[in-house]
Design an enzyme around this catalytic site. Structure first.
Site, PDB file in Angstrom:
ATOM      1  N   HIS A  89     -10.440   7.195   1.247  1.00 13.21           N
ATOM      2  CA  HIS A  89      -9.050   7.075   0.797  1.00 13.21           C
ATOM      3  C   HIS A  89      -8.959   5.999  -0.285  1.00 13.21           C
ATOM      4  O   HIS A  89      -9.779   5.099  -0.338  1.00 13.21           O
ATOM      5  CB  HIS A  89      -8.109   6.738   1.968  1.00 13.21           C
ATOM      6  CG  HIS A  89      -8.444   5.435   2.628  1.00 13.21           C
ATOM      7  ND1 HIS A  89      -9.427   5.320   3.595  1.00 13.21           N
ATOM      8  CD2 HIS A  89      -7.967   4.184   2.445  1.00 13.21           C
ATOM      9  CE1 HIS A  89      -9.519   4.062   3.985  1.00 13.21           C
ATOM     10  NE2 HIS A  89      -8.645   3.342   3.295  1.00 13.21           N
ATOM     11  N   CYS A 107      -1.917  -2.327   7.749  1.00 10.18           N
ATOM     12  CA  CYS A 107      -1.878  -3.235   6.603  1.00 10.18           C
ATOM     13  C   CYS A 107      -0.602  -4.060   6.520  1.00 10.18           C
ATOM     14  O   CYS A 107      -0.635  -5.210   6.102  1.00 10.18           O
ATOM     15  CB  CYS A 107      -2.134  -2.463   5.314  1.00 10.18           C
ATOM     16  SG  CYS A 107      -3.815  -1.788   5.274  1.00 10.18           S
ATOM     17  N   ASP A 131       0.786  -1.246   0.000  1.00  9.80           N
ATOM     18  CA  ASP A 131       0.000   0.000   0.000  1.00  9.80           C
ATOM     19  C   ASP A 131       0.820   1.299   0.000  1.00  9.80           C
ATOM     20  O   ASP A 131       0.479   2.250   0.708  1.00  9.80           O
ATOM     21  CB  ASP A 131      -0.957   0.017   1.197  1.00  9.80           C
ATOM     22  CG  ASP A 131      -1.970  -1.109   1.162  1.00  9.80           C
ATOM     23  OD1 ASP A 131      -1.942  -1.926   0.225  1.00  9.80           O
ATOM     24  OD2 ASP A 131      -2.788  -1.188   2.100  1.00  9.80           O
ATOM     25  N   HIS A 135     -16.462   1.168   6.147  1.00  4.04           N
ATOM     26  CA  HIS A 135     -15.023   1.449   6.259  1.00  4.04           C
ATOM     27  C   HIS A 135     -14.757   2.949   6.124  1.00  4.04           C
ATOM     28  O   HIS A 135     -13.844   3.471   6.758  1.00  4.04           O
ATOM     29  CB  HIS A 135     -14.286   0.663   5.166  1.00  4.04           C
ATOM     30  CG  HIS A 135     -12.804   0.727   5.241  1.00  4.04           C
ATOM     31  ND1 HIS A 135     -12.082   0.335   6.344  1.00  4.04           N
ATOM     32  CD2 HIS A 135     -11.880   1.120   4.322  1.00  4.04           C
ATOM     33  CE1 HIS A 135     -10.786   0.497   6.116  1.00  4.04           C
ATOM     34  NE2 HIS A 135     -10.642   0.980   4.890  1.00  4.04           N
ATOM     35  N   LYS A 161      -7.174  -4.796  -3.118  1.00  2.00           N
ATOM     36  CA  LYS A 161      -8.028  -5.287  -2.033  1.00  2.00           C
ATOM     37  C   LYS A 161      -9.010  -4.203  -1.597  1.00  2.00           C
ATOM     38  O   LYS A 161      -8.783  -3.021  -1.835  1.00  2.00           O
ATOM     39  CB  LYS A 161      -7.166  -5.726  -0.841  1.00  2.00           C
ATOM     40  CG  LYS A 161      -6.280  -4.615  -0.272  1.00  2.00           C
ATOM     41  CD  LYS A 161      -5.294  -5.161   0.752  1.00  2.00           C
ATOM     42  CE  LYS A 161      -4.297  -4.131   1.213  1.00  2.00           C
ATOM     43  NZ  LYS A 161      -4.858  -3.037   1.992  1.00  2.00           N
TER      44      LYS A 161
END
Length: 194
Positions: free
Chosen positions: A73, A150, A9, A59, A98
């Protein structure tokens, strides 16, 4: 032993100036580029993960708690979801996306990105574990953003499914000021820190 590097990420929204910026994110992008230039030959595969949110439900929140809910985001197809420009992805073997329709912290929740697919992945594209297994990977190094979310989730899943897993601490950026609890959790799960 065949080793893979998972770069987690390293996206514009997680670096300085992004909607969910992590201090040191841009520096991690640059350091990873240098690291890959020096160490690419050490790896049988180099892969990336990306948050790639289309409609991740709860989320996203306008009043985020920064634990389970977050500001918007890495919306699919936006500049914020793109890799940071200081991260050279030209030598990457595969990219996994993802979180399209739900929260997803671990790269092992991602699927291989498919060119031409509007969502960036396909239901029948392999997940990260399947792809690594097909390529004979036994050991995994994990780096990227954010150490305590993450990166941690990816490393824990990597160890859980049987890869010898190492987190490259100097090639990560975390959200918390104190990352020692994260490092303890990783070591307790059998993840090596380097």
């Amino acid at each position: 032993m065949k080793r893979a590097l998972i770069i987690v990420d390293v996206q514009n929204d997680f670096c300085e100036g992004g909607s969910l910026a992590v201090d040191g994110g841009a520096s991690v992008a640059s350091r990873l580029t240098d690291y890959v230039a020096e160490h690419a030959g050490d790896y049988g595969a180099i892969v990336t993960t990306q948050d790639w949110h289309i409609d991740p439900g709860a989320h996203f929140s306008e009043q985020p708690d920064f634990v389970d809910t977050w500001p918007a985001h890495c919306v699919a197809g936006t500049a914020g979801a793109a890799f940071h420009p200081d991260l050279d992805v030209s030598g990457v073997d595969a990219m996994f996306r993802k979180g399209q329709y739900a929260a997803a912290y671990s790269g092992f929740e991602g699927h291989l990105a498919q060119a031409g697919d509007a969502e960036g992945t396909s239901d029948d594209s392999p997940g990260l574990d399947e792809w690594l297994s097909r390529h004979g990977i036994t050991d995994v190094d994990v780096a990227g953003i954010a150490t305590d979310y993450c990166v941690k989730a990816t490393a824990l899943d990597s160890a859980r499914v049987g890869y010898r897993t190492t987190v490259l601490r100097d090639l990560c950026a975390g959200i918390a000021d104190d990352l020692e609890p994260t490092f303890r959790d990783l070591e307790s799960a059998g993840v090596r820190l380097a």
